[in-house]
Design a protein around this motif. Structure first.
Motif, PDB file in Angstrom:
ATOM      1  N   UNK A 322       0.835  -1.211   0.000  1.00  0.00           N
ATOM      2  CA  UNK A 322       0.000   0.000   0.000  1.00  0.00           C
ATOM      3  C   UNK A 322       0.869   1.260   0.000  1.00  0.00           C
ATOM      4  N   UNK A 323       2.083   1.090   0.530  1.00  0.00           N
ATOM      5  CA  UNK A 323       2.988   2.236   0.559  1.00  0.00           C
ATOM      6  C   UNK A 323       3.555   2.535  -0.821  1.00  0.00           C
ATOM      7  N   UNK A 324       4.157   3.672  -0.968  1.00  0.00           N
ATOM      8  CA  UNK A 324       4.715   4.106  -2.242  1.00  0.00           C
ATOM      9  C   UNK A 324       6.121   3.570  -2.422  1.00  0.00           C
ATOM     10  N   UNK A 325       6.445   3.156  -3.652  1.00  0.00           N
ATOM     11  CA  UNK A 325       7.795   2.705  -3.969  1.00  0.00           C
ATOM     12  C   UNK A 325       8.629   3.906  -4.386  1.00  0.00           C
ATOM     13  N   UNK A 326       9.745   4.083  -3.703  1.00  0.00           N
ATOM     14  CA  UNK A 326      10.656   5.181  -4.041  1.00  0.00           C
ATOM     15  C   UNK A 326      12.051   4.617  -4.252  1.00  0.00           C
ATOM     16  N   UNK A 332      14.351  -1.974   0.640  1.00  0.00           N
ATOM     17  CA  UNK A 332      13.637  -2.262   1.885  1.00  0.00           C
ATOM     18  C   UNK A 332      12.210  -2.697   1.591  1.00  0.00           C
ATOM     19  N   UNK A 333      11.624  -2.043   0.579  1.00  0.00           N
ATOM     20  CA  UNK A 333      10.265  -2.366   0.153  1.00  0.00           C
ATOM     21  C   UNK A 333      10.196  -3.823  -0.328  1.00  0.00           C
ATOM     22  N   UNK A 334      11.159  -4.214  -1.167  1.00  0.00           N
ATOM     23  CA  UNK A 334      11.184  -5.584  -1.687  1.00  0.00           C
ATOM     24  C   UNK A 334      11.395  -6.593  -0.568  1.00  0.00           C
ATOM     25  N   UNK A 335      12.269  -6.221   0.383  1.00  0.00           N
ATOM     26  CA  UNK A 335      12.561  -7.131   1.477  1.00  0.00           C
ATOM     27  C   UNK A 335      11.350  -7.294   2.400  1.00  0.00           C
ATOM     28  N   UNK A 366      11.178 -11.301  -5.962  1.00  0.00           N
ATOM     29  CA  UNK A 366      10.370 -10.132  -5.613  1.00  0.00           C
ATOM     30  C   UNK A 366      11.124  -8.842  -5.965  1.00  0.00           C
ATOM     31  N   UNK A 367      12.413  -8.827  -5.708  1.00  0.00           N
ATOM     32  CA  UNK A 367      13.224  -7.632  -6.001  1.00  0.00           C
ATOM     33  C   UNK A 367      13.188  -7.318  -7.484  1.00  0.00           C
ATOM     34  N   UNK A 368      13.278  -8.349  -8.334  1.00  0.00           N
ATOM     35  CA  UNK A 368      13.270  -8.117  -9.782  1.00  0.00           C
ATOM     36  C   UNK A 368      11.952  -7.489 -10.221  1.00  0.00           C
ATOM     37  N   UNK A 369      10.849  -7.962  -9.660  1.00  0.00           N
ATOM     38  CA  UNK A 369       9.535  -7.419 -10.035  1.00  0.00           C
ATOM     39  C   UNK A 369       9.392  -5.969  -9.562  1.00  0.00           C
ATOM     40  N   UNK A 370       9.754  -5.713  -8.295  1.00  0.00           N
ATOM     41  CA  UNK A 370       9.618  -4.366  -7.729  1.00  0.00           C
ATOM     42  C   UNK A 370      10.513  -3.376  -8.482  1.00  0.00           C
ATOM     43  N   UNK A 372      11.689  -3.607 -11.566  1.00  0.00           N
ATOM     44  CA  UNK A 372      11.150  -3.404 -12.919  1.00  0.00           C
ATOM     45  C   UNK A 372       9.946  -2.476 -12.885  1.00  0.00           C
ATOM     46  N   UNK A 373       9.104  -2.641 -11.859  1.00  0.00           N
ATOM     47  CA  UNK A 373       7.914  -1.799 -11.725  1.00  0.00           C
ATOM     48  C   UNK A 373       8.319  -0.336 -11.517  1.00  0.00           C
TER      49      UNK A 373
END
Length: 790
Positions: A322-326, A332-335, A366-370, A372-373
């Motif tokens: 739900x949080x924003x990816x920066x 940290x988001x991916x982890x 998960x890191x690869x997807x995040x 790439x996004x």
């Protein structure tokens, strides 16, 4: 008392201590919760370098009752309770006693009495408390966990009519969970009557109790089950009755077993981490061996909110994403996302080592997807590498601890939200393609694993009868018999296996007091490729002084499972094997096969002994009958047939030779009365015996000779005409020669007559005898006036 904190991974170094042997007593060993306990103990032993002997009670009474009714035949479950006493022959350094799992099946519920059987051996009690000065036990916070569960149903969902399926009332876990249910209901002034509660046995065979609850409470809003296995059965009952779980009826469980997340809908339950309990119990047992103080540990029960109680399923879409990816929080988001997904897909009863491994394997995906996004750059995603990562995760050492249904759902939820963050159709297409590929791969993996499991199951099912077949084929050679068994055990995933037998089988009946044997004998074993079986007189002996492990090549982390070998009331010994916990049922099946076959072998030996005794008796009877027949048909003095025997044989000979010529010779010993009166009956007997012998030896072919009176002899034979004349002459020559040879004061002479006739169906023997007698009468006229030689 202290609460357990397993997050620090405080294990014991494998090489930091001497190698101890820990005995583990567990009942109902096939239940999922108990299997998880054993897995924890098993892996702790591997990590800490301990030897473990699991003494397992495999109880089946609930299965019989569910399938065949309460009045089914005796299933001999009481025999499994004897396995625990064999811990003494294991010569263990300490014990883990899962009293909560075994007390359900004991004929009595007296914890102190049971523990007194192992006085002198340090122990850790599992799933029960111990009221002593320095208690040593590990138990779940059953009351707190169940209290939180029922409170959630009342306070968060506003359910009023909540029914309850309890565990066995003599079980501590069940008592505490039931008390929590009653206390919450009382706290909120919600009525509870006897028809709102039923008692189960923690097994899946509780359809009767669940149907009774639903019949008595058609307006029930929630059903609380004292464990997940019974909750799973509740799902099946509801499906059959058309009740939608989570909508028409809320259902909760306890344990958070491995299937809880995969149930439809996922089961709301209380996490009782049996794996951690088992792991910690082994650690504590080793500490007792090293002289550390006993510990009393209560493990927290954590409520897991899922859809079966009416809660909305929360996936990763409502979690960290739900949080924003920066740029600054990208990794940290991916982890964080990875850890949240792992928490959803990992089976609860695992340790942190397994959880961390799965996290590390999933993170690159998960890191690869995040990434790439965020950058919206398709070149940052190597689909081939990502699929390889997923493949390594599923096929890796810990892939079996992942819920595949949960993984599929969480990936769908993850990609669904990722797609909402993209701005280009090409990126949407890219992520959808990866998702489809992942879903297809997971489904293919599920199908493949199911096929492999089915093939393995079929192999094991088809393989087990070979044990019986080979044992039956070697019933006369015990050494070959058990060597064949050990070879089969070697083929069913056992690293080591040992068969210990009693000197003689023990017949143990349920109403008797059990006495464990003081010694047993190693019949056969295998260690890796080495296979050896012993002749009966050469079997190594095991006692309390040397123990089972004295015959084991120890590796320092040898975990072996022990099963009774019995059939009905007959106990034969113990089967011990080193095998993975998930495959331990194979050893159970083998022990039952061995027990049944040994009973067959024992009965076969008894039958053979009985047969030999019977044959001997029959031979003796036959011999005696021959004597009796001889006495009834033969003249005892001469060995010739008596009148009855002669007549019966003549009738038979006549029937066999219809149309053929035959002859009958009639003879009379001259002056027998004079011999008896003058020289005595001994001499008379000599004369009679001599005549009988002359008649028997006079004809070379088949003849019938009888003594039909005191001094009368008769002979019949089938022969050509005029042969009778020659036979008569031979008899005469015989007694004349005899008179010359024996120095008797009298002559032995015979008056004889004969007749020849044709065998015919209507032949009257009396007519033939009369004809011969007339000729004999004429011959008697020519006999001497006296037989005295002087």
């Amino acid at each position: 008392m202290r609460h357990l904190d397993t997050s620090n991974g405080d294990g014991i170094c494998k090489n930091s201590r001497k190698s101890y042997t820990i005995g583990v007593l567990i009942g109902n060993a096939t239940s999922p919760h108990t299997v998880d306990l054993m897995k924890g103990i098993y892996h702790a032993a591997k990590d800490m370098g301990a030897n473990v002997l699991f003494f397992l009670g495999i109880h089946s009474s609930y299965f019989y009752a569910d399938m065949f009714g309460e009045d089914s035949e005796n299933d001999f479950d009481y025999q499994f309770n004897t396995i625990y006493d064999y811990a003494w022959l294991g010569k263990v350094d300490a014990m883990i006693i899962s009293y909560g799992s075994l007390c359900i099946f004991l004929p009595y519920n007296d914890k102190e009495l049971f523990l007194s059987r192992f006085e002198g051996i340090p122990h850790v009690l599992l799933e029960d408390r111990e009221e002593v000065e320095k208690p040593s036990y590990i138990i779940s916070d059953n009351y707190g966990g169940m209290y939180a569960c029922v409170e959630h149903l009342v306070s968060d969902h506003n359910y009023k009519k909540i029914i309850y399926l309890s565990g066995p009332l003599d079980n501590t876990d069940a008592q505490e969970r039931r008390a929590a249910y009653l206390d919450v209901m009382k706290k909120h002034h919600l009525p509870v009557d006897s028809e709102m509660m039923e008692v189960g046995d923690y097994s899946g065979y509780v359809k009767k109790q669940i149907n009774t609850l639903l019949d008595h409470n058609p307006d029930a809003e929630a059903l609380v089950c004292a464990n997940d296995v019974m909750a799973n059965t509740a799902y099946k009952v509801c499906e059959k009755r058309g009740i939608v779980v989570g909508k028409d009826l809320a259902i909760t469980g306890y344990d958070d077993w491995e299937m809880a997340q995969s149930m439809d809908p996922p089961l709301t339950t209380v996490l009782q981490n049996a794996y951690d309990m088992g792991y910690m119990s082994l650690k504590n047992a080793l500490e007792l061996c090293d002289g550390f103080e006993p510990q009393a540990i209560m493990m927290p029960g954590v409520l897991k909110y899922r859809a079966s109680c009416g809660c909305k399923i929360v996936g990763v879409t409502e979690g960290i994403l739900k949080g924003r990816i920066t740029r600054s929080n990208l990794y940290d988001y991916a982890q964080a996302t990875t850890r949240q997904i792992v928490n959803k897909i990992i089976i609860s009863d695992v340790n942190e080592q397994i959880r961390e491994y799965v996290t590390q394997m999933l993170y690159p995906f998960i890191e690869a997807v995040v990434t790439t996004c965020y950058y919206e750059d398709a070149s940052l995603m190597d689909k081939q590498e990502m699929m390889a990562q997923l493949r390594s995760l599923l096929y890796g050492e810990y892939g079996k601890y992942i819920s595949l249904d949960a993984l599929s759902n969480e990936l769908f939820s993850f990609f669904d939200l990722i797609i909402t963050r993209t701005h280009y159709a090409a990126m949407d297409s890219l992520f959808l393609g990866v998702l489809r590929e992942c879903q297809s791969y997971i489904q293919a993996y599920i199908i493949q694993r199911s096929k492999e499991e089915m093939e393995t199951f079929k192999h094991d099912v088809w393989f087990m009868p070979l044990i019986v077949r080979d044992m039956v084929n070697n019933t006369e050679d015990e050494r070959a018999l058990f060597e064949g068994v050990i070879v089969k055990l070697k083929a069913i995933k056992t690293k080591k296996a040992y068969i210990y037998l009693m000197k003689t089988p023990i017949a143990y009946h349920e109403d008797e007091e059990w006495k464990c044997p003081d010694e047993m004998y190693l019949a056969a074993y295998h260690e890796g490729e080495k296979v050896e079986a012993f002749a009966v007189e050469e079997r190594p002996r095991v006692t309390k002084e040397n123990g089972f492990m004295s015959h084991v090549s120890q590796s320092g982390d040898c975990c072996m499972f022990c099963y009774n070998i019995f059939s009905a009331e007959r106990q034969y010994g113990i089967l011990i094997g080193e095998i993975a916990p998930e495959d331990m049922s194979l050893l159970y099946f083998a022990s039952m096969q061995i027990g049944a076959t040994l009973r067959y072998v024992e009965i076969s030996h008894m039958q053979r002994n009985t047969q030999r005794t019977l044959e001997k008796t029959l031979a003796e009877i036959e011999d005696k009958n021959k004597v009796l027949n001889f006495l009834s048909e033969y003249d005892e003095l001469t060995g010739c047939l008596n009148r009855r025997g002669f007549v019966e044989r003549v009738i038979t000979m006549n029937k066999l030779h219809i149309g053929q010529k035959a002859a009958l010779i009639f003879g009379d010993l001259d002056r027998l009365k004079e011999i008896n009166d003058t020289f005595g009956h001994v001499e008379g007997d000599f004369a009679i015996t001599s005549v009988g012998k002359l008649f028997r030896e006079a004809y070379d072919g088949e003849s019938i000779v009888g003594r039909i009176g005191g001094d009368e002899f008769v002979m019949m034979f089938v022969a050509k005409e005029d042969v009778a004349k020659d036979v008569v002459q031979k008899i005469k020559d015989g007694y004349r020669q005899l008179n010359k040879m024996v120095e008797k004061p009298y002559y032995i002479e015979i008056s004889m007559g004969y007749t020849e006739f044709v065998c015919e169906p209507e032949l009257l023997l009396s007519d033939v005898l009369d004809a011969a007698d007339k000729i004999l009468y004429e011959a008697k006229k020519l006999r001497k006036d006296s037989i005295r030689k002087d």
